[in-house]
Design an enzyme around this catalytic site. Structure first.
Site, PDB file in Angstrom:
ATOM      1  NE  ARG A  88      -4.190  -2.023   1.610  1.00  0.00           N
ATOM      2  CZ  ARG A  88      -5.103  -2.537   2.421  1.00  0.00           C
ATOM      3  NH1 ARG A  88      -5.049  -2.304   3.722  1.00  0.00           N
ATOM      4  NH2 ARG A  88      -6.077  -3.306   1.936  1.00  0.00           N
ATOM      5  CE1 TYR A  99      -2.733   0.090  -8.073  1.00  0.00           C
ATOM      6  CE2 TYR A  99      -2.967  -1.486  -9.866  1.00  0.00           C
ATOM      7  CZ  TYR A  99      -2.289  -0.442  -9.269  1.00  0.00           C
ATOM      8  OH  TYR A  99      -1.164   0.063  -9.873  1.00  0.00           O
ATOM      9  CD  GLU A 100      -2.174  -4.190  -3.217  1.00  0.00           C
ATOM     10  OE1 GLU A 100      -2.530  -4.435  -2.051  1.00  0.00           O
ATOM     11  OE2 GLU A 100      -1.640  -5.036  -3.960  1.00  0.00           O
ATOM     12  N   GLY A 101      -7.102  -2.169  -2.259  1.00  0.00           N
ATOM     13  CA  GLY A 101      -8.072  -1.602  -1.330  1.00  0.00           C
ATOM     14  C   GLY A 101      -8.435  -0.211  -1.778  1.00  0.00           C
TER      15      GLY A 101
END
Length: 594
Positions: free
Chosen positions: A297, A441-443
Protein backbone atom coordinates in the site's frame (compact mmCIF):
# COMPACT_ATOMS: atom_id res chain seq x y z
CA UNK A 1 6.38 14.91 -23.31
CA UNK A 2 9.43 16.00 -21.31
CA UNK A 3 12.29 13.55 -20.88
CA UNK A 4 12.00 12.16 -17.36
CA UNK A 5 14.69 13.18 -14.90
CA UNK A 6 14.65 11.58 -11.46
CA UNK A 7 14.51 14.27 -8.72
CA UNK A 8 17.65 12.94 -7.05
CA UNK A 9 18.52 16.16 -5.25
CA UNK A 10 15.14 16.24 -3.55
CA UNK A 11 15.28 12.53 -2.75
CA UNK A 12 18.63 12.98 -1.06
CA UNK A 13 17.39 16.05 0.80
CA UNK A 14 14.48 14.12 2.27
CA UNK A 15 16.45 10.96 3.03
CA UNK A 16 19.66 12.39 4.45
CA UNK A 17 18.90 15.91 5.63
CA UNK A 18 15.33 15.69 6.90
CA UNK A 19 15.14 12.09 8.18
CA UNK A 20 18.86 11.25 8.60
CA UNK A 21 18.33 7.78 7.17
CA UNK A 22 22.03 7.15 6.60
CA UNK A 23 22.76 7.78 10.28
CA UNK A 24 19.95 5.39 11.27
CA UNK A 25 21.32 2.68 9.01
CA UNK A 26 24.69 2.94 10.73
CA UNK A 27 23.03 2.37 14.12
CA UNK A 28 21.14 -0.78 13.11
CA UNK A 29 23.29 -3.94 13.34
CA UNK A 30 21.04 -5.85 10.92
CA UNK A 31 21.92 -3.60 7.96
CA UNK A 32 24.90 -1.45 8.94
CA UNK A 33 27.24 -3.67 6.93
CA UNK A 34 24.91 -3.72 3.92
CA UNK A 35 24.26 -0.05 3.18
CA UNK A 36 25.70 3.38 3.75
CA UNK A 37 25.23 6.72 2.01
CA UNK A 38 27.85 6.02 -0.64
CA UNK A 39 26.25 2.69 -1.53
CA UNK A 40 22.78 4.18 -1.57
CA UNK A 41 23.84 7.06 -3.80
CA UNK A 42 25.46 4.69 -6.27
CA UNK A 43 22.22 2.72 -6.47
CA UNK A 44 20.19 5.90 -6.92
CA UNK A 45 22.38 7.12 -9.75
CA UNK A 46 22.18 3.84 -11.64
CA UNK A 47 18.46 3.51 -11.03
CA UNK A 48 17.85 7.04 -12.29
CA UNK A 49 19.73 6.28 -15.52
CA UNK A 50 17.83 3.06 -16.10
CA UNK A 51 14.47 4.73 -15.44
CA UNK A 52 15.21 7.70 -17.71
CA UNK A 53 17.09 6.04 -20.56
CA UNK A 54 15.55 2.56 -20.80
CA UNK A 55 12.10 2.43 -19.23
CA UNK A 56 10.63 5.91 -19.80
CA UNK A 57 11.09 5.75 -23.61
CA UNK A 58 8.92 2.60 -23.64
CA UNK A 59 5.98 4.15 -21.82
CA UNK A 60 3.97 5.66 -24.68
CA UNK A 61 4.68 2.87 -27.15
CA UNK A 62 3.81 0.30 -24.51
CA UNK A 63 0.48 2.02 -23.91
CA UNK A 64 -0.31 2.07 -27.62
CA UNK A 65 0.71 -1.54 -28.27
CA UNK A 66 -0.56 -3.05 -25.03
CA UNK A 67 -0.36 -6.72 -24.12
CA UNK A 68 -1.64 -9.48 -26.40
CA UNK A 69 -3.40 -12.70 -25.41
CA UNK A 70 -3.37 -16.00 -27.27
CA UNK A 71 -3.87 -19.65 -26.35
CA UNK A 72 -0.10 -19.91 -25.92
CA UNK A 73 0.07 -17.08 -23.42
CA UNK A 74 0.50 -13.30 -23.13
CA UNK A 75 3.10 -11.17 -24.87
CA UNK A 76 4.20 -7.81 -23.50
CA UNK A 77 4.95 -4.75 -25.67
CA UNK A 78 8.15 -4.46 -27.65
CA UNK A 79 11.18 -3.67 -25.50
CA UNK A 80 9.63 -4.70 -22.19
CA UNK A 81 11.43 -8.03 -21.93
CA UNK A 82 14.82 -6.44 -22.56
CA UNK A 83 14.10 -3.63 -20.08
CA UNK A 84 13.01 -6.14 -17.46
CA UNK A 85 16.24 -8.08 -17.91
CA UNK A 86 18.28 -4.91 -17.39
CA UNK A 87 16.20 -4.05 -14.32
CA UNK A 88 16.86 -7.50 -12.87
CA UNK A 89 20.56 -7.45 -13.74
CA UNK A 90 20.85 -4.19 -11.80
CA UNK A 91 19.67 -6.07 -8.70
CA UNK A 92 16.53 -3.99 -8.34
CA UNK A 93 14.05 -6.88 -8.19
CA UNK A 94 15.63 -8.17 -5.00
CA UNK A 95 16.82 -4.87 -3.59
CA UNK A 96 14.82 -5.28 -0.37
CA UNK A 97 14.99 -9.07 -0.28
CA UNK A 98 16.39 -11.32 2.43
CA UNK A 99 20.20 -11.64 1.93
CA UNK A 100 20.05 -15.24 3.17
CA UNK A 101 18.31 -16.16 -0.08
CA UNK A 102 20.04 -13.83 -2.51
CA UNK A 103 18.31 -10.53 -1.80
CA UNK A 104 20.22 -7.31 -1.21
CA UNK A 105 18.59 -6.43 2.12
CA UNK A 106 18.33 -2.71 1.42
CA UNK A 107 16.03 -0.56 3.60
CA UNK A 108 12.61 0.56 2.39
CA UNK A 109 13.55 4.24 2.68
CA UNK A 110 15.96 3.61 -0.18
CA UNK A 111 13.86 1.25 -2.30
CA UNK A 112 10.92 3.68 -2.02
CA UNK A 113 12.91 6.12 -4.16
CA UNK A 114 13.17 3.47 -6.89
CA UNK A 115 9.43 2.87 -6.60
CA UNK A 116 8.92 6.53 -7.40
CA UNK A 117 11.46 6.69 -10.23
CA UNK A 118 10.01 3.77 -12.13
CA UNK A 119 6.41 4.79 -11.44
CA UNK A 120 7.30 8.07 -13.12
CA UNK A 121 9.05 6.34 -15.99
CA UNK A 122 6.30 3.77 -16.65
CA UNK A 123 3.69 2.73 -14.14
CA UNK A 124 2.77 -0.30 -16.26
CA UNK A 125 6.36 -1.55 -16.31
CA UNK A 126 7.11 -1.30 -12.61
CA UNK A 127 4.09 -3.44 -11.73
CA UNK A 128 5.86 -6.59 -12.99
CA UNK A 129 8.85 -6.46 -10.58
CA UNK A 130 6.78 -4.93 -7.77
CA UNK A 131 4.39 -7.89 -7.70
CA UNK A 132 7.45 -10.12 -7.54
CA UNK A 133 8.77 -8.21 -4.54
CA UNK A 134 5.42 -8.45 -2.77
CA UNK A 135 5.11 -12.17 -3.36
CA UNK A 136 8.69 -12.71 -2.17
CA UNK A 137 7.97 -10.73 0.99
CA UNK A 138 5.05 -13.00 1.90
CA UNK A 139 7.02 -16.16 1.07
CA UNK A 140 9.99 -15.02 3.15
CA UNK A 141 7.78 -14.24 6.14
CA UNK A 142 5.53 -17.31 6.11
CA UNK A 143 6.67 -20.16 3.86
CA UNK A 144 8.65 -23.20 4.91
CA UNK A 145 12.43 -23.18 4.61
CA UNK A 146 12.13 -25.61 1.73
CA UNK A 147 9.87 -23.27 -0.25
CA UNK A 148 12.03 -20.25 0.59
CA UNK A 149 15.22 -21.94 -0.59
CA UNK A 150 13.57 -23.18 -3.77
CA UNK A 151 11.75 -20.03 -4.88
CA UNK A 152 13.22 -16.90 -3.30
CA UNK A 153 16.63 -16.86 -5.03
CA UNK A 154 15.04 -16.89 -8.48
CA UNK A 155 12.42 -14.32 -7.51
CA UNK A 156 15.09 -11.99 -6.14
CA UNK A 157 17.26 -12.44 -9.22
CA UNK A 158 14.32 -11.69 -11.51
CA UNK A 159 14.68 -15.05 -13.23
CA UNK A 160 11.10 -15.75 -12.14
CA UNK A 161 8.31 -13.28 -11.33
CA UNK A 162 5.48 -13.35 -8.81
CA UNK A 163 1.77 -12.58 -8.76
CA UNK A 164 -0.89 -12.19 -6.07
CA UNK A 165 -4.20 -13.96 -6.79
CA UNK A 166 -6.84 -12.67 -4.40
CA UNK A 167 -9.86 -11.17 -6.17
CA UNK A 168 -12.78 -13.11 -7.66
CA UNK A 169 -15.66 -11.75 -9.71
CA UNK A 170 -18.00 -11.78 -6.70
CA UNK A 171 -15.34 -11.13 -4.06
CA UNK A 172 -13.24 -7.98 -3.95
CA UNK A 173 -12.97 -6.25 -0.60
CA UNK A 174 -14.88 -9.09 1.08
CA UNK A 175 -12.35 -11.90 0.64
CA UNK A 176 -14.21 -14.08 3.10
CA UNK A 177 -16.63 -15.17 0.37
CA UNK A 178 -14.04 -16.45 -2.12
CA UNK A 179 -14.90 -19.75 -3.84
CA UNK A 180 -11.48 -20.97 -4.96
CA UNK A 181 -10.92 -24.30 -3.23
CA UNK A 182 -7.92 -26.34 -2.19
CA UNK A 183 -7.78 -30.12 -1.74
CA UNK A 184 -5.05 -31.83 0.24
CA UNK A 185 -3.18 -34.44 -1.81
CA UNK A 186 -1.66 -35.99 1.28
CA UNK A 187 1.91 -35.54 0.02
CA UNK A 188 2.51 -31.94 1.06
CA UNK A 189 0.84 -30.53 -2.04
CA UNK A 190 -2.69 -29.30 -2.75
CA UNK A 191 -4.86 -29.11 -5.82
CA UNK A 192 -6.14 -25.56 -6.37
CA UNK A 193 -9.30 -24.95 -8.40
CA UNK A 194 -11.02 -21.64 -9.12
CA UNK A 195 -10.90 -18.42 -11.10
CA UNK A 196 -9.24 -15.16 -10.07
CA UNK A 197 -9.67 -11.80 -11.80
CA UNK A 198 -7.71 -8.55 -12.00
CA UNK A 199 -4.42 -10.44 -11.57
CA UNK A 200 -1.55 -8.12 -12.37
CA UNK A 201 1.33 -9.92 -14.12
CA UNK A 202 -0.61 -13.18 -13.94
CA UNK A 203 0.74 -14.21 -17.34
CA UNK A 204 3.43 -12.70 -19.58
CA UNK A 205 6.57 -13.49 -21.55
CA UNK A 206 9.15 -11.70 -19.40
CA UNK A 207 10.28 -14.86 -17.57
CA UNK A 208 9.99 -18.63 -17.86
CA UNK A 209 8.06 -19.06 -14.64
CA UNK A 210 5.50 -17.09 -12.62
CA UNK A 211 4.93 -17.86 -8.95
CA UNK A 212 1.32 -17.25 -7.94
CA UNK A 213 0.27 -16.75 -4.34
CA UNK A 214 -3.36 -17.84 -4.30
CA UNK A 215 -6.00 -17.43 -1.60
CA UNK A 216 -8.24 -20.48 -1.37
CA UNK A 217 -10.32 -22.49 1.11
CA UNK A 218 -10.04 -26.08 2.23
CA UNK A 219 -13.27 -28.15 2.35
CA UNK A 220 -13.55 -27.98 6.16
CA UNK A 221 -12.51 -24.32 6.43
CA UNK A 222 -14.47 -22.00 8.73
CA UNK A 223 -16.92 -19.63 7.05
CA UNK A 224 -15.65 -16.13 6.24
CA UNK A 225 -12.15 -14.65 6.33
CA UNK A 226 -11.00 -17.00 9.09
CA UNK A 227 -11.19 -19.88 6.60
CA UNK A 228 -8.75 -18.51 4.02
CA UNK A 229 -5.42 -20.19 3.35
CA UNK A 230 -2.57 -19.09 1.07
CA UNK A 231 -0.90 -21.36 -1.48
CA UNK A 232 2.16 -21.04 -3.69
CA UNK A 233 1.21 -22.17 -7.20
CA UNK A 234 3.92 -22.06 -9.90
CA UNK A 235 3.04 -21.62 -13.56
CA UNK A 236 5.60 -24.32 -14.32
CA UNK A 237 6.22 -27.03 -11.74
CA UNK A 238 9.65 -26.98 -10.15
CA UNK A 239 11.90 -29.92 -9.30
CA UNK A 240 13.75 -30.11 -5.98
CA UNK A 241 16.92 -28.84 -7.65
CA UNK A 242 15.12 -25.74 -8.96
CA UNK A 243 14.85 -26.92 -12.55
CA UNK A 244 11.59 -26.51 -14.44
CA UNK A 245 9.39 -29.53 -15.10
CA UNK A 246 5.95 -29.76 -16.71
CA UNK A 247 3.39 -26.97 -17.10
CA UNK A 248 1.04 -26.64 -14.12
CA UNK A 249 -2.72 -26.36 -14.63
CA UNK A 250 -2.67 -22.55 -14.49
CA UNK A 251 -3.92 -20.64 -17.52
CA UNK A 252 -4.75 -17.07 -18.44
CA UNK A 253 -8.34 -17.08 -19.73
CA UNK A 254 -8.27 -13.51 -21.00
CA UNK A 255 -6.87 -10.03 -20.53
CA UNK A 256 -8.89 -7.15 -19.13
CA UNK A 257 -9.49 -4.21 -21.50
CA UNK A 258 -8.61 -1.26 -19.31
CA UNK A 259 -8.66 2.51 -19.07
CA UNK A 260 -4.90 2.69 -18.47
CA UNK A 261 -1.70 0.77 -17.60
CA UNK A 262 -2.28 -1.11 -20.85
CA UNK A 263 1.26 -2.49 -21.00
CA UNK A 264 0.63 -4.29 -17.71
CA UNK A 265 -1.00 -7.68 -18.17
CA UNK A 266 -4.17 -7.72 -16.05
CA UNK A 267 -5.37 -11.30 -16.27
CA UNK A 268 -8.25 -13.63 -15.60
CA UNK A 269 -6.48 -16.69 -14.17
CA UNK A 270 -7.99 -20.16 -14.20
CA UNK A 271 -6.70 -22.80 -11.77
CA UNK A 272 -7.91 -26.26 -12.77
CA UNK A 273 -6.55 -28.63 -10.15
CA UNK A 274 -3.21 -26.80 -10.21
CA UNK A 275 -0.59 -28.13 -7.84
CA UNK A 276 0.17 -25.74 -4.98
CA UNK A 277 1.92 -25.61 -1.62
CA UNK A 278 0.69 -24.14 1.65
CA UNK A 279 2.28 -20.85 2.71
CA UNK A 280 1.98 -20.33 6.45
CA UNK A 281 -0.70 -22.04 8.48
CA UNK A 282 -4.01 -23.47 7.37
CA UNK A 283 -6.78 -20.86 7.58
CA UNK A 284 -4.22 -18.11 8.24
CA UNK A 285 -3.93 -16.85 4.68
CA UNK A 286 -5.06 -13.33 5.48
CA UNK A 287 -2.28 -13.05 8.07
CA UNK A 288 0.24 -13.95 5.40
CA UNK A 289 -1.30 -11.48 2.97
CA UNK A 290 -1.27 -8.61 5.45
CA UNK A 291 2.44 -9.12 6.09
CA UNK A 292 3.09 -7.56 2.69
CA UNK A 293 0.13 -5.19 2.69
CA UNK A 294 1.81 -2.25 4.44
CA UNK A 295 4.66 -2.39 1.93
CA UNK A 296 2.33 -2.82 -1.04
CA UNK A 297 0.00 0.00 0.00
CA UNK A 298 2.96 2.31 0.50
CA UNK A 299 4.08 1.39 -3.00
CA UNK A 300 0.65 2.13 -4.46
CA UNK A 301 0.71 5.55 -2.80
CA UNK A 302 4.11 6.13 -4.39
CA UNK A 303 2.62 5.21 -7.75
CA UNK A 304 0.41 8.30 -7.38
CA UNK A 305 3.45 10.37 -6.45
CA UNK A 306 5.61 9.07 -9.29
CA UNK A 307 2.98 9.61 -11.96
CA UNK A 308 2.22 13.13 -10.74
CA UNK A 309 5.95 13.94 -10.71
CA UNK A 310 6.08 13.02 -14.40
CA UNK A 311 3.01 15.18 -15.00
CA UNK A 312 4.68 18.09 -13.20
CA UNK A 313 7.93 17.81 -15.16
CA UNK A 314 6.04 17.75 -18.46
CA UNK A 315 3.68 20.59 -17.53
CA UNK A 316 6.54 22.75 -16.25
CA UNK A 317 8.51 22.36 -19.48
CA UNK A 318 5.41 23.17 -21.53
CA UNK A 319 4.57 26.22 -19.40
CA UNK A 320 8.06 27.60 -19.94
CA UNK A 321 7.92 27.08 -23.71
CA UNK A 322 4.31 27.76 -24.71
CA UNK A 323 3.65 31.45 -25.45
CA UNK A 324 0.11 32.80 -25.09
CA UNK A 325 -0.98 36.28 -24.03
CA UNK A 326 0.90 38.77 -21.90
CA UNK A 327 1.61 38.95 -18.19
CA UNK A 328 -0.87 41.03 -16.18
CA UNK A 329 1.96 43.42 -15.29
CA UNK A 330 3.04 43.90 -18.91
CA UNK A 331 5.16 42.01 -21.44
CA UNK A 332 7.88 39.88 -19.89
CA UNK A 333 9.46 38.89 -23.19
CA UNK A 334 8.59 41.81 -25.52
CA UNK A 335 10.75 40.44 -28.31
CA UNK A 336 8.28 37.56 -28.69
CA UNK A 337 4.70 37.61 -29.91
CA UNK A 338 3.52 36.58 -26.44
CA UNK A 339 4.84 35.56 -23.03
CA UNK A 340 5.32 31.99 -21.78
CA UNK A 341 2.19 30.87 -19.97
CA UNK A 342 4.14 30.42 -16.72
CA UNK A 343 3.71 34.18 -16.20
CA UNK A 344 -0.04 33.71 -15.63
CA UNK A 345 -1.21 33.35 -12.05
CA UNK A 346 -3.57 30.46 -12.64
CA UNK A 347 -0.90 28.42 -14.42
CA UNK A 348 1.46 29.12 -11.53
CA UNK A 349 -1.26 28.00 -9.11
CA UNK A 350 -1.54 24.64 -10.85
CA UNK A 351 2.21 24.14 -11.03
CA UNK A 352 2.76 25.15 -7.41
CA UNK A 353 -0.04 22.89 -6.25
CA UNK A 354 1.69 20.02 -8.03
CA UNK A 355 5.12 20.93 -6.70
CA UNK A 356 3.94 21.32 -3.11
CA UNK A 357 1.93 18.08 -3.17
CA UNK A 358 4.70 16.11 -4.86
CA UNK A 359 7.46 17.25 -2.52
CA UNK A 360 5.19 16.85 0.49
CA UNK A 361 4.25 13.38 -0.72
CA UNK A 362 7.88 12.44 -1.24
CA UNK A 363 8.69 13.44 2.32
CA UNK A 364 5.62 11.65 3.72
CA UNK A 365 6.21 8.39 1.83
CA UNK A 366 9.88 8.41 2.85
CA UNK A 367 8.82 9.01 6.46
CA UNK A 368 6.48 6.01 6.39
CA UNK A 369 9.22 3.93 4.72
CA UNK A 370 11.59 4.95 7.52
CA UNK A 371 9.01 3.80 10.06
CA UNK A 372 8.82 0.43 8.29
CA UNK A 373 12.61 0.18 8.50
CA UNK A 374 12.59 1.12 12.18
CA UNK A 375 9.94 -1.50 12.94
CA UNK A 376 12.05 -4.11 11.14
CA UNK A 377 15.66 -3.23 11.95
CA UNK A 378 15.83 -1.23 15.20
CA UNK A 379 17.45 -3.16 18.06
CA UNK A 380 15.21 -1.30 20.54
CA UNK A 381 11.98 -3.22 21.19
CA UNK A 382 10.05 -0.15 22.33
CA UNK A 383 11.13 1.81 19.26
CA UNK A 384 10.10 -1.07 17.00
CA UNK A 385 6.66 -1.24 18.62
CA UNK A 386 6.06 2.51 18.36
CA UNK A 387 7.14 2.52 14.72
CA UNK A 388 4.87 -0.43 13.91
CA UNK A 389 1.92 1.36 15.52
CA UNK A 390 2.54 4.45 13.41
CA UNK A 391 2.88 2.32 10.27
CA UNK A 392 -0.54 0.85 11.04
CA UNK A 393 -1.99 4.35 11.43
CA UNK A 394 -0.33 5.96 8.42
CA UNK A 395 -0.44 3.19 5.80
CA UNK A 396 -4.06 3.90 4.75
CA UNK A 397 -3.23 7.60 4.69
CA UNK A 398 -0.20 7.28 2.43
CA UNK A 399 -2.03 4.91 0.09
CA UNK A 400 -5.19 6.99 -0.26
CA UNK A 401 -3.96 10.57 -0.12
CA UNK A 402 -0.95 10.19 -2.39
CA UNK A 403 -3.13 8.54 -5.03
CA UNK A 404 -5.95 11.06 -4.65
CA UNK A 405 -3.45 13.88 -5.03
CA UNK A 406 -1.73 11.97 -7.82
CA UNK A 407 -4.89 12.10 -9.91
CA UNK A 408 -5.44 15.75 -8.99
CA UNK A 409 -1.92 16.63 -10.09
CA UNK A 410 -2.12 14.65 -13.32
CA UNK A 411 -5.37 16.41 -14.19
CA UNK A 412 -3.74 19.75 -13.31
CA UNK A 413 -0.79 18.95 -15.56
CA UNK A 414 -3.19 18.10 -18.35
CA UNK A 415 -5.00 21.39 -17.75
CA UNK A 416 -1.76 23.36 -18.10
CA UNK A 417 -1.56 22.04 -21.65
CA UNK A 418 -5.09 23.14 -22.52
CA UNK A 419 -6.30 21.33 -25.64
CA UNK A 420 -2.88 19.77 -26.19
CA UNK A 421 -3.29 17.92 -22.89
CA UNK A 422 -6.31 16.06 -24.26
CA UNK A 423 -4.56 14.51 -27.25
CA UNK A 424 -2.06 11.67 -27.44
CA UNK A 425 0.92 13.69 -28.65
CA UNK A 426 1.99 15.18 -25.32
CA UNK A 427 1.43 12.17 -23.04
CA UNK A 428 -0.61 13.90 -20.38
CA UNK A 429 -3.82 12.05 -21.14
CA UNK A 430 -2.02 8.73 -20.60
CA UNK A 431 -0.83 9.85 -17.17
CA UNK A 432 -4.43 10.66 -16.19
CA UNK A 433 -5.59 7.25 -17.40
CA UNK A 434 -2.72 5.36 -15.79
CA UNK A 435 -2.83 6.94 -12.35
CA UNK A 436 -6.57 6.41 -11.95
CA UNK A 437 -6.16 2.74 -11.02
CA UNK A 438 -4.04 3.59 -7.98
CA UNK A 439 -7.10 4.90 -6.14
CA UNK A 440 -8.87 1.61 -6.75
CA UNK A 441 -6.57 -1.39 -6.32
CA UNK A 442 -4.90 -2.66 -3.13
CA UNK A 443 -8.07 -1.60 -1.33
CA UNK A 444 -10.08 1.32 -2.69
CA UNK A 445 -9.43 4.67 -1.09
CA UNK A 446 -12.82 4.53 0.59
CA UNK A 447 -11.71 1.30 2.27
CA UNK A 448 -8.46 2.99 3.32
CA UNK A 449 -10.43 5.82 4.90
CA UNK A 450 -12.66 3.32 6.68
CA UNK A 451 -9.58 1.48 7.94
CA UNK A 452 -8.08 4.73 9.25
CA UNK A 453 -11.10 6.06 11.11
CA UNK A 454 -12.69 2.72 11.96
CA UNK A 455 -9.82 0.42 12.93
CA UNK A 456 -6.92 2.75 13.57
CA UNK A 457 -8.76 5.57 15.38
CA UNK A 458 -12.09 4.64 16.97
CA UNK A 459 -11.43 0.97 17.75
CA UNK A 460 -8.38 1.71 19.90
CA UNK A 461 -9.68 4.90 21.47
CA UNK A 462 -7.32 7.08 19.47
CA UNK A 463 -4.12 5.69 21.02
CA UNK A 464 -2.25 5.63 17.70
CA UNK A 465 -3.42 9.16 17.00
CA UNK A 466 -2.18 10.38 20.38
CA UNK A 467 1.26 9.08 19.54
CA UNK A 468 1.08 10.78 16.13
CA UNK A 469 0.10 14.11 17.73
CA UNK A 470 2.83 13.66 20.32
CA UNK A 471 5.42 13.19 17.59
CA UNK A 472 4.40 16.47 15.97
CA UNK A 473 4.55 18.32 19.29
CA UNK A 474 7.95 16.81 20.02
CA UNK A 475 9.16 18.16 16.68
CA UNK A 476 7.78 21.61 17.50
CA UNK A 477 9.41 21.59 20.92
CA UNK A 478 12.77 20.50 19.55
CA UNK A 479 13.39 23.67 17.54
CA UNK A 480 12.91 27.39 17.78
CA UNK A 481 9.50 28.74 16.81
CA UNK A 482 9.26 29.91 13.21
CA UNK A 483 6.57 31.04 10.79
CA UNK A 484 5.23 27.48 10.45
CA UNK A 485 5.07 26.52 14.14
CA UNK A 486 1.88 28.31 15.16
CA UNK A 487 -0.20 27.30 12.11
CA UNK A 488 0.95 23.69 12.45
CA UNK A 489 0.02 23.65 16.13
CA UNK A 490 -3.36 25.20 15.35
CA UNK A 491 -4.08 22.69 12.57
CA UNK A 492 -3.12 19.79 14.83
CA UNK A 493 -5.38 21.07 17.61
CA UNK A 494 -8.32 21.22 15.18
CA UNK A 495 -7.62 17.69 13.98
CA UNK A 496 -7.42 16.50 17.58
CA UNK A 497 -10.77 18.08 18.33
CA UNK A 498 -12.35 16.42 15.30
CA UNK A 499 -10.81 13.06 16.19
CA UNK A 500 -12.21 13.15 19.73
CA UNK A 501 -15.63 14.25 18.45
CA UNK A 502 -15.82 11.42 15.92
CA UNK A 503 -14.80 8.82 18.51
CA UNK A 504 -17.72 9.97 20.66
CA UNK A 505 -20.15 10.13 17.71
CA UNK A 506 -19.15 6.67 16.52
CA UNK A 507 -19.96 5.20 19.95
CA UNK A 508 -23.56 6.37 19.51
CA UNK A 509 -24.11 5.98 15.74
CA UNK A 510 -22.54 3.10 13.83
CA UNK A 511 -22.97 4.98 10.52
CA UNK A 512 -20.64 7.81 11.54
CA UNK A 513 -17.34 6.12 10.66
CA UNK A 514 -18.40 5.15 7.14
CA UNK A 515 -19.99 8.54 6.55
CA UNK A 516 -17.11 10.74 7.76
CA UNK A 517 -14.02 8.65 7.01
CA UNK A 518 -12.97 10.09 3.64
CA UNK A 519 -13.22 13.70 4.76
CA UNK A 520 -11.39 12.75 7.95
CA UNK A 521 -8.57 11.03 6.04
CA UNK A 522 -8.07 14.10 3.86
CA UNK A 523 -8.06 16.46 6.85
CA UNK A 524 -5.56 14.16 8.56
CA UNK A 525 -3.43 14.13 5.41
CA UNK A 526 -3.25 17.90 5.04
CA UNK A 527 -2.01 18.15 8.63
CA UNK A 528 0.52 15.37 7.96
CA UNK A 529 1.85 17.24 4.93
CA UNK A 530 2.00 20.43 6.97
CA UNK A 531 4.25 18.59 9.41
CA UNK A 532 6.44 17.35 6.56
CA UNK A 533 6.71 20.87 5.16
CA UNK A 534 7.56 22.29 8.59
CA UNK A 535 10.39 19.76 8.89
CA UNK A 536 11.68 20.53 5.40
CA UNK A 537 11.45 24.28 6.00
CA UNK A 538 13.36 24.02 9.27
CA UNK A 539 16.17 22.11 7.59
CA UNK A 540 16.23 24.55 4.65
CA UNK A 541 16.43 27.51 7.02
CA UNK A 542 19.26 25.87 8.95
CA UNK A 543 21.19 25.32 5.73
CA UNK A 544 20.67 28.91 4.62
CA UNK A 545 21.85 30.23 8.00
CA UNK A 546 24.92 28.01 7.73
CA UNK A 547 25.84 29.62 4.40
CA UNK A 548 25.15 26.78 2.00
CA UNK A 549 26.24 26.97 -1.63
CA UNK A 550 22.78 25.76 -2.69
CA UNK A 551 20.84 28.88 -1.79
CA UNK A 552 18.37 28.51 -4.64
CA UNK A 553 17.36 24.95 -3.66
CA UNK A 554 16.74 25.82 -0.03
CA UNK A 555 15.05 29.12 -0.80
CA UNK A 556 12.68 27.26 -3.11
CA UNK A 557 11.87 24.91 -0.23
CA UNK A 558 10.91 27.82 2.02
CA UNK A 559 8.83 29.48 -0.68
CA UNK A 560 7.01 26.25 -1.47
CA UNK A 561 6.41 25.62 2.23
CA UNK A 562 4.78 29.03 2.52
CA UNK A 563 2.65 28.27 -0.51
CA UNK A 564 1.48 25.00 1.02
CA UNK A 565 0.50 26.70 4.28
CA UNK A 566 -1.26 29.58 2.55
CA UNK A 567 -3.01 27.78 -0.31
CA UNK A 568 -3.33 24.05 0.45
CA UNK A 569 -3.50 23.60 4.21
CA UNK A 570 -6.67 25.76 4.40
CA UNK A 571 -8.49 23.03 2.47
CA UNK A 572 -8.78 21.17 5.76
CA UNK A 573 -11.19 23.75 7.18
CA UNK A 574 -14.10 22.62 5.01
CA UNK A 575 -13.19 18.98 5.57
CA UNK A 576 -13.38 19.48 9.34
CA UNK A 577 -16.90 20.84 9.09
CA UNK A 578 -18.03 18.11 6.72
CA UNK A 579 -16.52 15.24 8.71
CA UNK A 580 -18.04 16.50 11.97
CA UNK A 581 -21.55 16.89 10.56
CA UNK A 582 -22.67 13.36 11.38
CA UNK A 583 -24.33 10.68 9.25
CA UNK A 584 -27.88 12.02 9.08
CA UNK A 585 -27.48 13.88 5.78
CA UNK A 586 -26.36 10.64 4.10
CA UNK A 587 -29.16 8.49 5.49
CA UNK A 588 -32.18 10.82 5.54
CA UNK A 589 -32.81 10.04 1.88
CA UNK A 590 -34.49 6.68 1.39
CA UNK A 591 -33.20 4.23 -1.21
CA UNK A 592 -36.31 4.86 -3.30
CA UNK A 593 -35.64 8.61 -3.32
CA UNK A 594 -32.22 8.34 -4.92
Amino acid sequence: MADYQAPLRDMRFVMYEVFNTDKRWGQWPAIKELVDRETADAFLEEGAKLAARTVAPLNREGDEEGCHWSEEGVTTPKGYKEAYQLFSEAGLTGIGGNPEHGGMGMPKALSAQFDEMFSSASLAFILYPSLTSGAALAIDAHASEELKSLYLPKLYSGEWTGAMCLTESHSGTDLGIIRTRAEDNGDGSYNITGTKIFITAGEHDLTDNIIHLVLAKLPDAPVGPKGISMFLVPKVNVDKDGSLKDRNEVRCGSLEHKMGIKASATCVMNFDGAKGYLVGEVNKGLNAMFTMMNYERLFVGIQGLGTSEMSYQTALEYAQDRIQGRAATGPQEPEKAADPIIVHGDVRRMLLNMKALNEGGRAFSTYVATLLDTAKFSPDETERKQAADQVALLTPVVKAFLTDMGLESCVAGQQVFGGHGYIREWGQEQLVRDVRIAQIYEGTNGIQALDLLGRKITMNGGSYFKQFAGNIRSFLAAGESDEFSAPLEAALAKLESLTNKLIKQAAKDSNVVNSSCTDYLHAFSYVSYAWMWAMMAREAQNQLLAGTEEDSFYQAKLITARYYYQRLLPRMEGLLLSAASGAEALYDLSVEQF
